[in-house]
Design a protein around this motif. Structure first.
Motif, PDB file in Angstrom:
ATOM      1  N   PHE A 231       0.868  -1.070   0.113  1.00  0.00           N
ATOM      2  CA  PHE A 231       0.047   0.031   0.087  1.00  0.00           C
ATOM      3  C   PHE A 231       0.885   1.350   0.022  1.00  0.00           C
ATOM      4  CE2 PHE A 231      -2.258  -3.288   2.108  1.00  0.00           C
ATOM      5  CZ  PHE A 231      -3.484  -3.417   1.545  1.00  0.00           C
ATOM      6  N   LEU A 232       0.507   2.460  -0.625  1.00  0.00           N
ATOM      7  CA  LEU A 232       1.094   3.492  -0.541  1.00  0.00           C
ATOM      8  C   LEU A 232       0.390   4.482   0.556  1.00  0.00           C
ATOM      9  CD1 LEU A 232       3.242   5.252  -1.544  1.00  0.00           C
ATOM     10  CD2 LEU A 232       1.791   5.995  -3.603  1.00  0.00           C
ATOM     11  N   GLU A 233       1.115   4.923   1.483  1.00  0.00           N
ATOM     12  CA  GLU A 233       0.610   5.818   2.317  1.00  0.00           C
ATOM     13  C   GLU A 233       1.480   6.989   2.305  1.00  0.00           C
ATOM     14  OE1 GLU A 233       0.406   3.554   5.840  1.00  0.00           O
ATOM     15  OE2 GLU A 233      -1.499   2.320   4.845  1.00  0.00           O
ATOM     16  N   GLY A 234       1.092   8.135   1.802  1.00  0.00           N
ATOM     17  CA  GLY A 234       2.055   9.288   1.645  1.00  0.00           C
ATOM     18  C   GLY A 234       3.273   9.216   1.057  1.00  0.00           C
ATOM     19  N   GLY A 235       4.231   9.501   1.713  1.00  0.00           N
ATOM     20  CA  GLY A 235       5.773   9.110   1.118  1.00  0.00           C
ATOM     21  C   GLY A 235       6.615   7.675   1.377  1.00  0.00           C
ATOM     22  N   HIS A 236       5.521   6.777   1.834  1.00  0.00           N
ATOM     23  CA  HIS A 236       5.987   5.583   2.383  1.00  0.00           C
ATOM     24  C   HIS A 236       5.294   4.345   1.755  1.00  0.00           C
ATOM     25  CE1 HIS A 236       7.858   8.096   5.454  1.00  0.00           C
ATOM     26  NE2 HIS A 236       8.563   7.005   5.807  1.00  0.00           N
ATOM     27  N   LEU A 237       5.822   3.307   1.582  1.00  0.00           N
ATOM     28  CA  LEU A 237       4.995   2.047   0.995  1.00  0.00           C
ATOM     29  C   LEU A 237       5.035   1.365   2.472  1.00  0.00           C
ATOM     30  CD1 LEU A 237       7.504   0.791  -1.785  1.00  0.00           C
ATOM     31  CD2 LEU A 237       5.226   2.064  -2.009  1.00  0.00           C
TER      32      LEU A 237
ATOM     33  N   SER B  72      12.326  15.780  -5.155  1.00  0.00           N
ATOM     34  CA  SER B  72      12.249  14.133  -4.897  1.00  0.00           C
ATOM     35  C   SER B  72      11.472  13.484  -5.846  1.00  0.00           C
ATOM     36  CB  SER B  72      12.044  13.624  -3.356  1.00  0.00           C
ATOM     37  OG  SER B  72      10.860  14.030  -3.068  1.00  0.00           O
ATOM     38  N   ILE B  73      11.334  12.224  -5.837  1.00  0.00           N
ATOM     39  CA  ILE B  73      10.341  11.382  -6.599  1.00  0.00           C
ATOM     40  C   ILE B  73       9.109  11.467  -5.813  1.00  0.00           C
ATOM     41  CG2 ILE B  73      10.620   9.124  -5.523  1.00  0.00           C
ATOM     42  CD1 ILE B  73      10.382  10.003  -9.264  1.00  0.00           C
ATOM     43  N   CYS B  74       8.863  11.646  -4.485  1.00  0.00           N
ATOM     44  CA  CYS B  74       7.793  11.926  -3.894  1.00  0.00           C
ATOM     45  C   CYS B  74       6.994  12.930  -4.382  1.00  0.00           C
ATOM     46  CB  CYS B  74       8.040  11.964  -2.341  1.00  0.00           C
ATOM     47  SG  CYS B  74       8.043  10.061  -1.730  1.00  0.00           S
TER      48      CYS B  74
END
Length: 308
Positions: free
Chosen positions: A22-28, A267-269
Motif C-alpha cells: 500500500f502507498l501511504e504518503g511518502g512511504h510504502l 524528490s520522486i515523492c
C-alpha cells in the motif's frame, strides 16, 4: 489475479517480505513495515500503486529484501522465489537484484516448471542477469536506458561495466544497438528505452518515439526511470496491450514531471502526486495509440535469426 514486483530495499537489515503493498504518503506499507519512497525499487512500486489507483484498488504484491550491494538480500529472494506459490500472479516485474547467474537460473527453472508462465518484465540488475544468463529473449519487456541498451547490444560484455566503448559513443545509432541486441538474442520481446526520447520496440522494430513533453529538469531527479517501469507495470496489470502500455507509461511520466514543475532538488515523492491526473490525461488518447501501434506492427515485422 495479482501482479508481483520483486526487488530490494537499500537497508541491509530489512527482512525478506512477501506481502500486499500500500502507498501511504511518502512511504510504502508492507505488512508492519514502512519503506520510504526514494529511487530504486520503492519508486517503481509506488508508481505502480499510484497508477493502478485510478482503476480502483490495485492488487499488487511485493517480494522485497534488504540489500546494500553485498548480495545477501538478493540471495534470499532468489532462494525464496523458487519455492513460493506463483500461481496467483498474472505478471511479475523484476527490478534491482544483485546480478547472480546461478540465482537467476533457479528463478528461471521455477518459472519454466509452472503450468502457465506469467508476463515477465525486467529492469535494472535483474535485466542485466537475464541477459548474462542467455535467457533475455524469453522475457516480455525490458526497460533499459541508452547505456543499458549498449550492454544488451554487446554480445561479449558480461556486465554493463565492460560494455565495449564504441557502443557507448554518442554517434552510435539507436537502431544499430537495437538490431545488435536482437540479433544476439539479448533483448526481450519488447523494449521501452528510456531517454531524452523514449523509444518503444517490438521484436526489433521501433513502434513509437516519444519526446514530448520535454522536461529536462527530470534528468537529475533519481527514480524517474523507475517510475516509467512502475507505470507500465500497472497498465499491464490492467490488461493493456504491451506496446500501448509502454507508450502510455512514457508519456504519463513526462506529463507527471511537467505538471509537478520540479527543480533539481525535488524528490520522486514530489512528482508522484501528479501521476493520476497525468495518466488520466494520457489515456484519453489510448484508442489513437492502439491504432498507431497496430499500423506500425503491420508495416514491417522483424524476423529474428534462429537460436543456436
Amino acid at each position: 489475479m495479482s501482479w508481483l514486483i520483486v526487488g530490494t530495499v537499500p537497508q541491509e537489515a530489512f527482512p525478506l517480505v512477501h506481502e500486499k503493498v500500500f502507498l501511504e504518503g511518502g512511504h510504502l506499507r508492507v505488512g508492519s513495515y514502512h519503506i520510504p519512497v526514494a529511487r530504486g525499487t520503492p519508486a517503481l512500486v509506488a508508481a505502480a500503486v499510484q497508477a493502478g489507483s485510478i482503476f480502483g484498488n490495485p492488487d499488487i504484491d511485493v517480494l522485497l529484501a534488504g540489500d546494500t550491494g553485498r548480495g545477501r538480500g538478493s540471495d534470499r529472494i532468489y532462494r525464496y522465489f523458487q519455492d513460493m506459490d506463483r500461481s496467483r500472479y498474472k505478471g511479475i516485474t523484476f527490478h534491482y537484484l544483485q546480478p547472480d547467474i546461478d540465482g537467476h537460473n533457479r528463478v528461471w527453472m521455477a518459472l519454466e516448471s509452472d503450468a502457465k508462465r506469467p508476463i515477465l518484465v525486467a529492469d535494472a540488475g535483474f535485466m542485466y542477469v537475464a541477459k548474462m544468463s542467455g535467457y533475455a529473449a524469453q522475457y516480455d519487456l525490458f526497460t533499459p536506458d541508452a547505456g543499458e541498451l549498449a550492454f544488451l547490444a554487446d554480445e561479449k560484455a558480461p556486465h554493463p561495466f565492460y560494455t565495449r566503448g564504441f557502443l557507448l559513443q554518442s554517434d552510435a545509432a539507436l537502431s544499430d544497438l537495437i538490431e545488435k541486441a536482437y540479433t544476439h538474442h539479448n533483448a526481450a520481446r519488447h523494449l521501452l528505452i528510456k531517454g531524452k526520447t523514449d523509444v518503444v520496440v517490438a521484436a526489433g522494430q521501433i513502434i513509437a518515439e516519444i519526446s514530448e513533453p520535454c522536461v529536462p529538469v527530470l534528468e537529475p531527479i533519481g527514480g524517474t526511470g523507475d517510475t516509467v517501469t512502475g507505470i507500465a507495470t500497472a497498465l499491464l496489470d490492467m490488461g493493456m496491450a504491451m506496446t500501448t502500455a509502454c507508450r502510455v507509461a512514457a508519456i504519463t511520466n513526462r506529463l507527471m514531471g511537467k505538471r509537478a514543475s520540479p527543480d533539481p532538488a525535488s524528490s520522486i515523492c514530489d512528482l508522484l502526486g501528479f501521476l493520476p491526473q497525468a495518466l488520466i490525461e494520457t489515456l484519453k488518447h489510448r484508442e489513437q495509440f492502439l491504432h498507431q501501434d497496430h499500423e506500425a506492427l503491420e508495416a514491417a515485422p522483424f524476423s529474428l535469426p534462429p537460436l543456436t
